[in-house]
Design a protein around this motif. Sequence first.
Motif, PDB file in Angstrom:
ATOM      1  N   ARG A  27       0.780  -0.996   0.315  1.00  0.00           N
ATOM      2  CA  ARG A  27      -0.129  -0.318  -0.149  1.00  0.00           C
ATOM      3  C   ARG A  27       1.487   1.755   0.074  1.00  0.00           C
ATOM      4  O   ARG A  27       1.720   1.197   0.531  1.00  0.00           O
ATOM      5  N   VAL A  29       0.301   4.954   0.314  1.00  0.00           N
ATOM      6  CA  VAL A  29      -0.950   5.647   0.463  1.00  0.00           C
ATOM      7  C   VAL A  29      -2.432   4.691   0.605  1.00  0.00           C
ATOM      8  O   VAL A  29      -2.671   4.272   1.197  1.00  0.00           O
ATOM      9  N   ALA A  30      -3.386   5.671  -0.607  1.00  0.00           N
ATOM     10  CA  ALA A  30      -4.326   5.152   0.147  1.00  0.00           C
ATOM     11  C   ALA A  30      -4.780   4.000  -0.964  1.00  0.00           C
ATOM     12  O   ALA A  30      -5.802   2.813  -0.782  1.00  0.00           O
TER      13      ALA A  30
END
Length: 70
Positions: A27, A29-30
Amino acid sequence: MMLYVYENIDVFDLEPITHTHPAFDIRCVAFTCLERIIKLMPKIKISLIVRDSIASFVKEKYPNSKLIQS
């Protein structure tokens, strides 16, 4: 169209994270790398090429993707 997402030998440079997860599952960030691909190309068929040691994990997490063990 078919897209092949795979890990090469450099995946080991990302340990310990990639010891139990595929590199495309990291992952940032988002989203994970694979989530970004799916979001950008939602209609494309995806095949995942992964190490034998994590194949069962990937098969369970991504049941709609074709899995190829290397």
